[in-house]
Design an enzyme around this catalytic site. Structure first.
Site, PDB file in Angstrom:
ATOM      1  N   TYR A   1      97.897  17.046  12.332  1.00  0.00           N
ATOM      2  CA  TYR A   1      98.920  15.999  12.286  1.00  0.00           C
ATOM      3  C   TYR A   1      99.857  16.121  13.490  1.00  0.00           C
ATOM      4  O   TYR A   1     100.083  15.148  14.220  1.00  0.00           O
ATOM      5  CB  TYR A   1      99.717  16.093  10.988  1.00  0.00           C
ATOM      6  CG  TYR A   1     100.907  15.149  10.931  1.00  0.00           C
ATOM      7  CD1 TYR A   1     100.712  13.770  10.839  1.00  0.00           C
ATOM      8  CD2 TYR A   1     102.207  15.636  10.975  1.00  0.00           C
ATOM      9  CE1 TYR A   1     101.791  12.899  10.796  1.00  0.00           C
ATOM     10  CE2 TYR A   1     103.285  14.778  10.929  1.00  0.00           C
ATOM     11  CZ  TYR A   1     103.079  13.407  10.841  1.00  0.00           C
ATOM     12  OH  TYR A   1     104.162  12.553  10.819  1.00  0.00           O
TER      13      TYR A   1
ATOM     14  N   LYS B   1     100.128  13.460  16.596  1.00  0.00           N
ATOM     15  CA  LYS B   1     101.387  12.723  16.777  1.00  0.00           C
ATOM     16  C   LYS B   1     101.899  12.890  18.212  1.00  0.00           C
ATOM     17  O   LYS B   1     102.425  11.945  18.812  1.00  0.00           O
ATOM     18  CB  LYS B   1     102.448  13.186  15.778  1.00  0.00           C
ATOM     19  CG  LYS B   1     102.210  12.760  14.350  1.00  0.00           C
ATOM     20  CD  LYS B   1     102.153  11.255  14.169  1.00  0.00           C
ATOM     21  CE  LYS B   1     103.522  10.590  14.160  1.00  0.00           C
ATOM     22  NZ  LYS B   1     103.431   9.152  13.812  1.00  0.00           N
TER      23      LYS B   1
END
Length: 330
Positions: free
Chosen positions: A138, A142
């Site tokens: 994640y 990002k």
């Protein structure tokens, strides 16, 4: 101003789209679930349903808007790299391309301070303190998505990225619902000494920061900004405040960090071997997040965006608890 808000069926996108309508902006929304944006359509938003992984759809979404607030993305800490790559990087590439081809003036990208997290305690993290290696898929994706956004600057797109920490308020389906569920099952323990301080962000404060990002000019553009309430608190004080408001037992049981981390590692290992690889109830990252100091320096946002958090954490938690009680009674 006419804007597009992606991810409007989610918490942050939905709350900002509603706020933008209240400010008199013309708002187009996109989301995965039509029922999740019905309240926005009733307030005057234009809804175009579809998957942001479809470049042609994104072109349509970006047509005839001045700015895009990109809130959509893959969230969580469990799953294959490809899922996060597609949901965060490839979708953001499509949004950037849509902005450029449709001559959108500005893109405000909602990123995450998870990119900073390395499993250790940190206080007053500044925007440039990005680690060389990321803790999970994640965080890595990002940050990659941010780079795609900033790369569009050279082609004339005005860009800003916001990194809001632990956003809560009415509509929060992530942080406190999960903790409430664990406490209901008597599975929640204070990890470590319980004194670790963290930042939270009221959704109302984040809405103001996004609006400021849409209106900012000059040297404010082309930067990433930490966003929080600017008033760190011990994380377990916030958790137990919610427990009291919800008339639930407070979390009083302590568990050592080493024991909790080991248990989480075993839980993750079992889930990896289980058919379908279900998400573990305990994760090593979760144990780190709930036991380490993690606070942000928001002076850049204060200086360039005139950001001043006005809604306290306790007011945001009251807002969440009132909303959650209403949800449970329906």
């Amino acid at each position: 101003m006419k804007i597009l808000v992606t991810g409007a069926s989610g918490f942050i996108g939905g709350r900002f789209a509603r706020f933008a309508l209240e400010q008199g902006l013309s708002v187009r929304v996109n989301g995965r679930r039509a029922e999740g944006v019905e309240h926005l359509v009733r307030r005057g938003a234009e809804f175009i349903q579809g998957d942001l992984s479809d470049p042609e759809l994104v072109q349509r979404l970006c047509h005839d808007v001045e700015a895009v607030v990109h809130c959509a993305g893959a969230v969580g800490v469990w799953g294959r790299r490809q899922v996060f790559q597609q949901g965060n990087v490839e979708v953001t590439e499509n949004v950037v391309e849509g902005c450029l081809k449709q001559q959108v003036r500005r893109l405000v990208h909602i990123s995450s301070p998870s990119i900073y997290f390395d499993g250790r305690s940190h206080l007053d993290i500044k925007e440039e303190q990005v680690p060389k290696h990321f803790n999970n898929h994640y965080a890595a994706t990002k940050y990659l998505a941010e780079q795609k956004v900033f790369g569009a600057e050279e082609f004339g797109l005005e860009v800003i990225a916001l990194r809001p920490r632990f956003v809560t308020g009415a509509g929060d389906n992530s942080i406190f619902p999960r903790l409430l569920n664990m406490q209901r099952k008597n599975r929640l323990s204070i990890i470590g000494n319980g004194l670790n301080k963290v930042d939270f962000t009221s959704i109302q404060n984040l809405n103001e920061a996004i609006l400021s990002s849409l209106l900012a000019a000059g040297s404010a553009l082309g930067k990433a900004y930490n966003i929080s309430n600017g008033a760190p608190v011990p994380v377990w004080d916030a958790v137990n405040y919610v427990m009291r408001q919800m008339d639930m037992p407070q979390v009083t049981r302590y568990r050592s960090y080493g024991l909790a981390y080991s248990a989480a590692a075993l839980n993750e290992g079992a889930c990896l071997l289980w058919p379908g690889r279900p998400e573990p109830t305990l994760s090593r990252l979760g144990m780190q997040v709930m036991s380490k100091d993690f606070t942000l320096d928001i002076s850049r946002a204060r200086h360039y965006l005139d950001y001043e958090p006005r809604v306290s954490l306790w007011a945001a938690l009251d807002e969440f608890c009132g909303w959650w009680k209403a949800q449970q009674s329906n």
